[in-house]
Enzyme design. Structure first.
Site, PDB file in Angstrom:
ATOM      1  N   GLU A  40      41.893  18.536  -1.453  1.00 23.67           N
ATOM      2  CA  GLU A  40      42.320  17.766  -1.056  1.00 23.67           C
ATOM      3  C   GLU A  40      41.378  16.651  -3.027  1.00 23.67           C
ATOM      4  O   GLU A  40      40.116  16.647  -3.184  1.00 23.67           O
ATOM      5  CB  GLU A  40      41.138  16.531  -0.314  1.00 23.67           C
ATOM      6  CG  GLU A  40      41.418  17.368   0.710  1.00 23.67           C
ATOM      7  CD  GLU A  40      40.449  17.092   2.019  1.00 23.67           C
ATOM      8  OE1 GLU A  40      39.731  15.931   1.821  1.00 23.67           O
ATOM      9  OE2 GLU A  40      40.774  17.359   2.807  1.00 23.67           O
ATOM     10  N   ALA A  70      42.600  18.466   6.169  1.00 22.08           N
ATOM     11  CA  ALA A  70      42.509  19.483   6.509  1.00 22.08           C
ATOM     12  C   ALA A  70      41.713  20.464   6.369  1.00 22.08           C
ATOM     13  O   ALA A  70      42.220  21.855   6.512  1.00 22.08           O
ATOM     14  CB  ALA A  70      44.168  20.046   7.449  1.00 22.08           C
ATOM     15  N   GLU A  71      40.387  20.356   6.848  1.00 25.28           N
ATOM     16  CA  GLU A  71      39.402  21.480   5.756  1.00 25.28           C
ATOM     17  C   GLU A  71      39.273  22.455   7.473  1.00 25.28           C
ATOM     18  O   GLU A  71      39.435  24.093   6.453  1.00 25.28           O
ATOM     19  CB  GLU A  71      37.738  20.812   6.047  1.00 25.28           C
ATOM     20  CG  GLU A  71      37.393  19.928   5.212  1.00 25.28           C
ATOM     21  CD  GLU A  71      38.613  18.466   6.191  1.00 25.28           C
ATOM     22  OE1 GLU A  71      38.661  17.774   6.455  1.00 25.28           O
ATOM     23  OE2 GLU A  71      38.196  17.268   4.778  1.00 25.28           O
ATOM     24  N   ALA A  95      30.169  18.287   0.185  1.00 25.99           N
ATOM     25  CA  ALA A  95      29.855  19.062   1.327  1.00 25.99           C
ATOM     26  C   ALA A  95      29.569  18.368   3.314  1.00 25.99           C
ATOM     27  O   ALA A  95      29.601  19.238   3.922  1.00 25.99           O
ATOM     28  CB  ALA A  95      27.594  19.252   0.583  1.00 25.99           C
ATOM     29  N   ASP A  96      29.805  16.775   3.136  1.00 23.89           N
ATOM     30  CA  ASP A  96      29.624  17.006   4.629  1.00 23.89           C
ATOM     31  C   ASP A  96      30.457  16.723   5.528  1.00 23.89           C
ATOM     32  O   ASP A  96      30.468  17.072   6.308  1.00 23.89           O
ATOM     33  CB  ASP A  96      28.994  15.376   4.118  1.00 23.89           C
ATOM     34  CG  ASP A  96      28.122  14.810   3.596  1.00 23.89           C
ATOM     35  OD1 ASP A  96      27.171  14.323   4.088  1.00 23.89           O
ATOM     36  OD2 ASP A  96      27.763  14.257   2.410  1.00 23.89           O
ATOM     37  N   PHE A  97      31.727  17.578   4.523  1.00 29.31           N
ATOM     38  CA  PHE A  97      32.838  17.498   4.887  1.00 29.31           C
ATOM     39  C   PHE A  97      32.706  19.205   5.433  1.00 29.31           C
ATOM     40  O   PHE A  97      34.163  19.412   5.917  1.00 29.31           O
ATOM     41  CB  PHE A  97      34.621  16.942   4.866  1.00 29.31           C
ATOM     42  CG  PHE A  97      34.325  15.333   4.143  1.00 29.31           C
ATOM     43  CD1 PHE A  97      34.844  14.531   5.293  1.00 29.31           C
ATOM     44  CD2 PHE A  97      33.850  14.887   3.277  1.00 29.31           C
ATOM     45  CE1 PHE A  97      35.394  12.880   5.706  1.00 29.31           C
ATOM     46  CE2 PHE A  97      33.750  13.480   3.527  1.00 29.31           C
ATOM     47  CZ  PHE A  97      34.444  12.407   4.736  1.00 29.31           C
ATOM     48  N   ILE A  98      32.062  19.701   5.377  1.00 27.05           N
ATOM     49  CA  ILE A  98      32.378  21.556   5.702  1.00 27.05           C
ATOM     50  C   ILE A  98      31.665  21.517   6.793  1.00 27.05           C
ATOM     51  O   ILE A  98      32.853  22.119   7.934  1.00 27.05           O
ATOM     52  CB  ILE A  98      30.814  21.732   4.487  1.00 27.05           C
ATOM     53  CG1 ILE A  98      31.627  23.729   4.758  1.00 27.05           C
ATOM     54  CG2 ILE A  98      29.973  21.659   5.167  1.00 27.05           C
ATOM     55  CD1 ILE A  98      31.069  24.412   3.621  1.00 27.05           C
ATOM     56  N   HIS A 138      27.940  10.965   3.117  1.00 29.23           N
ATOM     57  CA  HIS A 138      28.259  11.386   2.233  1.00 29.23           C
ATOM     58  C   HIS A 138      27.324  12.457   1.354  1.00 29.23           C
ATOM     59  O   HIS A 138      27.133  12.166   0.203  1.00 29.23           O
ATOM     60  CB  HIS A 138      28.842   9.911   1.234  1.00 29.23           C
ATOM     61  CG  HIS A 138      30.026  10.069   1.221  1.00 29.23           C
ATOM     62  ND1 HIS A 138      30.675   9.079   2.818  1.00 29.23           N
ATOM     63  CD2 HIS A 138      31.577   9.868   1.122  1.00 29.23           C
ATOM     64  CE1 HIS A 138      31.999   9.534   2.941  1.00 29.23           C
ATOM     65  NE2 HIS A 138      32.242  10.062   1.975  1.00 29.23           N
TER      66      HIS A 138
END
Lengths: 335, 325
Positions: A40, A70-71, A95-98, A138
């Protein structure tokens, strides 16, 4: 904060942690046309942390692909492209969105080779870690989750040299590799690194400081805390050895056990929450394989079992500090 | 590249008929073996879905790739996956495509252009999109196709994959087999839209509804989508309306499905319909039908015997191949 700069030599260049990663990515993309990136805001914007600044202008929009939010999708797409012979590198903005891509990583990427013997060469880059007053979403250190998943490799460098060498090794590896970049280090840590191409092997830890009385096993940003504590301890006449894991999985047991044999006393220092984390695993390995070498309990200095708070006094309390390590060193002195 | 025509010739039609009969026969046998306790694990059958299972996959060419689900064993038959491989996999033998690692229909062979699915569906919607992306980046005129059931369309991956594929104009065909039930949950409890294909407009791609029990329609509409994708026209969503004629898995008697629904769909049996189609055109008679059924039964018999006599993997292989060299 900065590492002791190496003696400046020919071909060496003082390089920030973040620039070491950018340079490695750039050089790898120049080397291998099969490498492309998805993430992104990695295109014209250059990424949230600017790791890919200037990339799209040089490599073009086909190799630096801006993704919708759209991970799951772009992680699965990386698997598909990897199985078709490409070498995708994807960026999770934090990394939080992993966790949004959890299923694709754990069920698709990690288990494909096991079942079919088809390799899935892909790198998942994820800026992780706390200390930036970024709050619960975050700041996380998710390496422990993924180190528990067979089929994945989990890498977490602590120095610019290792960051550059390890991400190159990750890109050239034939497995899904999660590469956590401690974002606190991005612009705070620099050192002299070679200009020529090099890799650092995945699965090999490194003794970052030699010592004889106590071993601190650590990784990522906590290396700086460990080194600072080691200097302080030296003033009190305690010689501390610091082992930097560099790769969380596969774990380099040998280097840990060698150090334990030397010092007999171990502190496991890590930023992730304490319970059931990397520290528990290292402690268990030492208990199983180096019991006779121990002169005291294996101590864990880690973050408490709580989300990461936003307010500065809360976050400072939350994160392991040099004083916490010193307290552990003092406690071990009694043995 | 040898490209199949939209209007299939006699040879292709008879190929398809053989594959439909083969798919049905393999599943019938798997059902018997499962009920008799002969298989170590579960079975997920697509009985009644032969037309879309085989018709859509048959529209692919060599070099294209297919991502089926665990119910889509039959879709792999046109790609060259053999009855022996199907039974080896179900019997969990060392010689199976997943070396005993993966269960029942969770097999694939990239050399023949099929992915090995996982249980989380539709996880291979994004994976197929990624394969299509690789084709596009390398300027290869190859197409990816992914299958899932209508149950999967409630999952985020489904929407993410179709959206990204549309934004990037990827050569991928998304096939949804709407078979009426997600395990025990009927469609009306899954979605408010009348058709899954209606969702295509949200992604600005064509959404096509096909009679999922009419193999000619399934093939032709998918074929058009495949060739559109190949020529740079981007993704298509195809919804095949059909019926899952058995339970979700072997253990499930599907008592939640009213008998008159099953009766209705029995009358629409895709194999009987295709036989009528062939008979009307003088391509099939009792004799040639017997010949096909005979070949099918022989292949299934051979495959079961072969699998039963094949060795299991050694226990220690459980820890092998976790990582690639």
């Amino acid at each position: 904060m900065s590492m002791q700069p190496n003696q400046s030599q020919d071909g060496q260049k003082e390089t920030l942690f973040i620039d070491a990663i950018s340079q490695a990515l750039w050089e790898e993309m120049e080397r291998d046309p099969g490498i492309f990136m998805m993430g992104e805001d990695i295109g014209p914007y250059g990424g949230a942390f600017k790791v890919t600044k200037g990339f799209i202008e040089h490599f073009g929009p086909e190799r630096i692909i801006d993704m919708p939010i759209a991970e799951e999708a772009f992680t699965g797409m990386a698997v598909g492209a990897a199985l078709m012979g490409m070498r995708p590198v994807i960026e999770y903005q934090y990394a939080d969105f992993i966790s949004c891509a959890w299923d694709q990583i754990v069920n698709v990427a990690a288990k494909y080779h096991y079942r079919t013997r088809e390799a899935v060469p892909m790198v998942m880059r994820a800026p992780s870690g706390a200390g930036l007053r970024a709050g619960p979403f975050h700041s996380q250190s998710p390496e422990g989750w993924f180190a528990h998943v067979p089929g994945l490799k989990v890498v977490m460098p602590a120095t610019p040299y290792d960051a550059k060498g390890l991400i190159k090794a990750a890109i050239r590896d034939n497995n899904p590799v999660i590469f956590f970049e401690h974002k606190y280090l991005y612009r705070r840590l620099k050192e002299q690194i070679p200009a020529e191409d090099y890799t650092v092997p995945i699965g090999k830890a490194k003794v970052q400081r030699e010592g004889g009385d106590v071993t601190i096993v650590t990784y990522a940003a906590m290396l700086q805390t460990a080194l600072e504590a080691a200097n302080k301890a030296q003033e009190k006449g305690v010689s501390v050895e610091v082992v930097d894991l560099r790769t969380i999985y596969p774990l380099d047991k040998e280097i840990i056990l060698n150090s334990v044999a030397k010092t007999g006393k171990v502190i496991m220092l890590y930023e992730d929450t304490k319970t059931l984390g990397i520290g528990a695993e290292v402690s268990a390995i030492i208990a199983e394989e180096a019991f006779e070498s121990l002169d005291g309990p294996v101590l864990r200095v880690a973050s408490p079992d709580a989300p990461i708070p936003y307010s500065p006094p809360l976050e400072d309390y939350y994160l392991p500090q040099v004083d916490d390590v010193m307290a552990a060193i003092d406690r071990l002195a009694a043995y | 590249m040898q490209v199949k025509p939209l209007d299939l010739g006699t040879k292709e039609l008879m190929d398809i008929y053989y594959l439909m009969r083969l798919g049905r026969a393999i599943e019938d046998r798997l059902n018997l073996l499962y009920k008799g306790g002969r298989l170590p694990g579960a079975i997920y059958l697509g009985t009644g879905q032969e037309a879309i299972e085989i018709g859509a996959s048959y529209a692919l060419e060599q070099g294209d790739v297919l991502a089926p689900t665990h119910r889509d064993m039959m879709s792999q038959l046109p790609r060259g996956i053999t009855p022996r491989e199907v039974f080896l996999q179900h019997y969990a033998r060392a010689g199976s495509l997943t070396h005993g690692k993966g269960e029942d229909n969770y097999q694939g062979d990239l050399k023949r252009g099929t992915f090995a699915t996982v249980s989380m569906l539709p996880d291979f919607y994004p994976v197929a999109a990624g394969a299509a992306l690789a084709f596009k980046l390398r300027r290869e005129k190859r197409v990816a196709m992914a299958y899932c059931g209508e149950g999967s369309t409630s999952v985020g991956d489904w929407h993410e994959a179709i959206n990204v594929a549309s934004v990037l104009n990827l050569p991928v065909v998304f096939v949804v087999i709407n078979n009426g039930y997600a395990y025990s949950t009927p469609v009306y409890k899954e979605m408010k839209v009348a058709n899954v294909a209606d969702r295509a407009c949200a992604y600005a791609i064509p959404g096509i509804i096909v009679d999922g029990n009419d193999i000619i329609e399934c093939y032709q509409e998918t074929k058009k989508a495949v060739e559109r994708a190949r020529e740079g026209g981007g993704p298509t969503l195809i919804e095949a309306k059909t019926m899952r004629m058995r339970g979700h898995a072997g253990h499930d008697p599907a008592t939640y499905v009213a008998k008159d629904i099953i009766d209705l769909w029995t009358e629409r049996d895709p194999i009987v319909r295709f036989e009528n189609y062939l008979t009307e055109r003088g391509l099939l008679n009792e004799e040639s039908k017997k010949e096909v059924v005979g070949r099918v039964n022989e292949a299934v018999e051979d495959a079961v015997n072969f699998a039963e006599q094949s060795p299991y993997p050694e226990g220690k292989e459980a820890v092998g191949d976790v990582y690639a060299a």
